[in-house]
Design an enzyme around this catalytic site. Structure first.
Site, PDB file in Angstrom:
ATOM      1  N   LYS A 138       0.855  -1.189   0.000  1.00 35.60           N
ATOM      2  CA  LYS A 138       0.000   0.000   0.000  1.00 35.60           C
ATOM      3  C   LYS A 138       0.890   1.238   0.000  1.00 35.60           C
ATOM      4  O   LYS A 138       1.761   1.395   0.855  1.00 35.60           O
ATOM      5  CB  LYS A 138      -0.849  -0.031   1.274  1.00 35.60           C
TER       6      LYS A 138
HETATM    7  C1  E4P Z   1      -8.162   1.091   4.391  1.00 37.67           C
HETATM    8  O1  E4P Z   1      -7.512   0.759   3.445  1.00 37.67           O
HETATM    9  C2  E4P Z   1      -8.135   2.452   4.935  1.00 37.67           C
HETATM   10  O2  E4P Z   1      -6.885   2.745   5.439  1.00 37.67           O
HETATM   11  C3  E4P Z   1      -9.203   2.592   5.967  1.00 37.67           C
HETATM   12  O3  E4P Z   1     -10.416   2.087   5.417  1.00 37.67           O
HETATM   13  C4  E4P Z   1      -9.382   4.007   6.500  1.00 37.67           C
HETATM   14  O4  E4P Z   1     -10.529   4.045   7.296  1.00 37.67           O
HETATM   15  P1  E4P Z   1     -10.832   5.263   8.306  1.00 37.67           P
HETATM   16  O5  E4P Z   1     -11.067   6.485   7.490  1.00 37.67           O
HETATM   17  O6  E4P Z   1     -12.064   4.841   9.047  1.00 37.67           O
HETATM   18  O7  E4P Z   1      -9.625   5.395   9.176  1.00 37.67           O
END
Ligand code: E4P
Length: 217
Positions: free
Chosen positions: A83
């Site tokens: 990522k």
């Molecule tokens: C996943 O890939 C993201 O990092 C995550 O869904 C972020 O979620 P949040 O905005 O609730 O922290």
């Protein structure tokens, strides 16, 4: 629509995985910090448990350093998706890491233009954040629709991984729009089973079963 679980809680992943609800897992530095565990160890444990892609996020901001971190992360297991953030350096890292045959998830996407760039850079997944747009009174689901349109217009194979999902309603809306994947915390996935009429109907059935002394085993 594939379901990814947005957590590093191995017990929660195992429970959903046993039900066949887990097509992959996403993590980010905040999620890893919340687990209190070493990133390499907990990510390896998740990769061993789940067949699908497990996203592990870099923490560098420079392209070369992101590439080094990505190469280290993919050594954990075959199902790692690296990522990287949607910055110019992140796009450079995406191009190199995907060119080396790795899955890359480009994260922190908040516009269709950003999603277009990620697809051009060879991203396997693009992660538009619904909840964080809703938090500032913008329409997160509209972004999913826009990216679906842009990708379908040109046949981009990058998968739309709807992220920052906060409610069961987000899940059904993403499915209606045609997101390829939605990643959600375990409590949101479990909340999809809830309906007030199910609870009400079940209570009436149980009451009648009691009155009629219905016993099965
Ligand atoms: C996943 O890939 C993201 O990092 C995550 O869904 C972020 O979620 P949040 O905005 O609730 O922290």
């Amino acid at each position: 629509m594939k379901f990814f679980v947005d957590t590093a809680d191995v017990d929660a992943i195992a429970e959903l995985n046993d039900l066949g609800m887990v097509d992959g897992v996403t993590t980010n530095p905040s999620i890893i910090a919340k687990s209190g565990r070493n990133i390499l160890e907990v990510t390896k444990e998740i990769c061993d448990m789940v067949e699908g892609p497990v996203s592990a996020e870099v923490v560098a901001t420079d392209a070369d350093e992101m590439i080094s971190e990505g190469r280290k992360l993919v050594e954990i297991a075959d199902n790692i998706a690296v990522k990287v953030p949607l910055t110019w350096d992140g796009l450079k890292a995406c191009k190199v890491l995907s060119g080396e045959g790795n899955m890359v998830n480009v994260t922190l996407c908040f516009s269709a233009n950003q999603a277009l760039l990620a697809a051009k850079a060879g991203a396997t997944f693009i992660s538009p954040f619904i909840g964080r747009l809703d938090d500032i009174n913008l329409d997160g689901l509209e972004l999913i629709e826009d990216i679906r349109t842009v990708y379908d217009n040109y046949g981009f194979e990058t998968q739309i991984l709807a992220a920052s999902i906060r409610s069961a309603n987000h899940m059904s809306e993403c499915a209606k729009i045609g997101a390829d994947v939605a990643t959600a915390p375990p409590n949101v996935i479990k909340a999809m089973a809830n309906h007030v009429l199910t609870d009400k109907g079940l209570a009436a059935f149980l009451e009648d079963a009691k009155k009629a002394d219905i016993k099965i085993v």
